[in-house]
Design an enzyme around this catalytic site. Structure first.
Site, PDB file in Angstrom:
ATOM      1  CG  ASP A 127     -15.390 -63.038-114.399  1.00  0.00           C
ATOM      2  OD1 ASP A 127     -15.961 -63.753-115.201  1.00  0.00           O
ATOM      3  OD2 ASP A 127     -15.885 -61.937-113.967  1.00  0.00           O
ATOM      4  CB  CYS A 184     -34.201 -71.895 -99.385  1.00  0.00           C
ATOM      5  SG  CYS A 184     -33.598 -70.460 -99.224  1.00  0.00           S
ATOM      6  CB  CYS A 187     -31.733 -66.279-104.107  1.00  0.00           C
ATOM      7  SG  CYS A 187     -31.928 -67.925-105.029  1.00  0.00           S
ATOM      8  CB  CYS A 191     -34.392 -61.427-107.882  1.00  0.00           C
ATOM      9  SG  CYS A 191     -33.867 -60.534-109.445  1.00  0.00           S
ATOM     10  CB  CYS A 236     -29.644 -63.300-105.568  1.00  0.00           C
ATOM     11  SG  CYS A 236     -27.939 -63.077-106.147  1.00  0.00           S
TER      12      CYS A 236
END
Length: 309
Positions: A127, A184, A187, A191, A236
């Site tokens: 990252d 699905c 999430c 939120c 989420c």
């Protein structure tokens, strides 16, 4: 005898396992990435994260990062799926322990050294570089990109760090697996700021963005929606069925566990930390980089008269 690509991969896998990584996959470096990033940037969903625009060409072409790159090695490293805070104020699980950038850098350097023995030239990131990590992780067969924009693994969910090794070696490649989100939308429904839309996260609405990256004052509606989220946001991930036990793995690295003092300090105590104490408490933490002022601002919604009586 000339080392084979398979031998180089096996050596990398052995080293990765010994260093605590939970999985390794490999994808070709020259895969077309589509126009997802360009559209996300064009729509302004990166907010003020201008480095995303600046590094777009390199993200889409790893050869600009490492000339001669042939393979992208993607690795996963587990962090805790359980929230360790015992007082009000939620900290994203990935940030509850030591800074993963520093923790994984040395481990990646060891794998880099191993691959060098097979003639490879590498660049490594966690990252921290212009690499489309989730895209290559999915292409390397480690999981799929869910509707929350995160890599989801069929047996272990999304509570993991991703690490990248670009290498000039042409290693055996893995096959992507199908997206299993199906119908699905939990999430997206969970939120509180409606930041998610079919795999895209609008940073302008994202609690994690406002509590970590943003430089401007947090809008009131974001502060209200954040409730107890004082650094990052796992909502989420908490809503995702793939993150329910027994899917996730427990972390094996004690450095990623929350210090006892941080788990117990009340919001009022955290917000009132003098600069020196803030620096000491978060000396090895990713939280340190936002600074004490931003930290106190994140806590302001919890430090009110109704919470201090």
């Amino acid at each position: 005898m000339t080392p084979t690509p398979q031998a180089a991969r096996q050596a990398a896998e052995y080293a990765a396992t010994a260093l605590g990584f939970s999985a390794l996959g490999v994808a070709p470096a020259r895969l077309p990435q589509g126009d997802y990033l360009q559209q996300w940037l064009a729509d302004g969903q990166h907010a003020d994260m201008v480095w995303m625009e600046r590094h777009l060409p390199a993200r889409q072409n790893p050869a600009l990062v490492l000339p001669g790159v042939r393979s992208v090695i993607m690795l996963t490293y587990e962090y805790a799926a359980a929230d360790a805070r015992q007082a009000p104020g939620r900290i994203a699980r990935y940030a509850q322990g030591e800074d993963y950038h520093k923790l994984l850098a040395g481990k990646l350097a060891d794998i880099d050294e191993t691959l060098s023995l097979y003639g490879g030239v590498q660049r490594c990131f966690t990252d921290s570089g212009p690499v489309s990590e989730r895209f290559f992780a999915a292409q390397a067969g480690l999981g799929w990109i869910g509707r929350n924009g995160l890599l989801i693994r069929p047996k272990h969910g999304s509570y993991c760090f991703l690490a990248t090794i670009l290498t000039t070696l042409e290693l055996p490649y893995d096959t992507p697996i199908p997206n299993r989100c199906g119908t699905c939308h939990r999430c997206e429904q969970a939120c509180p700021t409606a930041a998610l839309n079919n795999g895209r996260c609008d940073a302008r609405r994202c609690i994690a963005y406002w509590t970590i990256e943003a430089k401007a004052p947090t809008p009131q509606h974001i502060t209200q929606a954040a409730t107890e989220r004082i650094y990052g946001c796992d909502i989420c991930q908490e809503a995702c069925p793939w993150n329910r036990a027994p899917h996730h793995r427990p972390p094996t690295d004690l450095h990623l566990l929350m210090p006892a003092r941080l788990s117990r300090l009340a919001p009022e105590q955290l917000a009132a930390l003098p600069e020196q104490e803030f620096e000491q408490l978060f000396a090895g933490s990713p939280i340190r980089r936002i600074g004490s002022a931003h930290w106190a601002h994140n806590l302001s919604g919890l430090v009110t008269p109704c919470h201090t009586n």
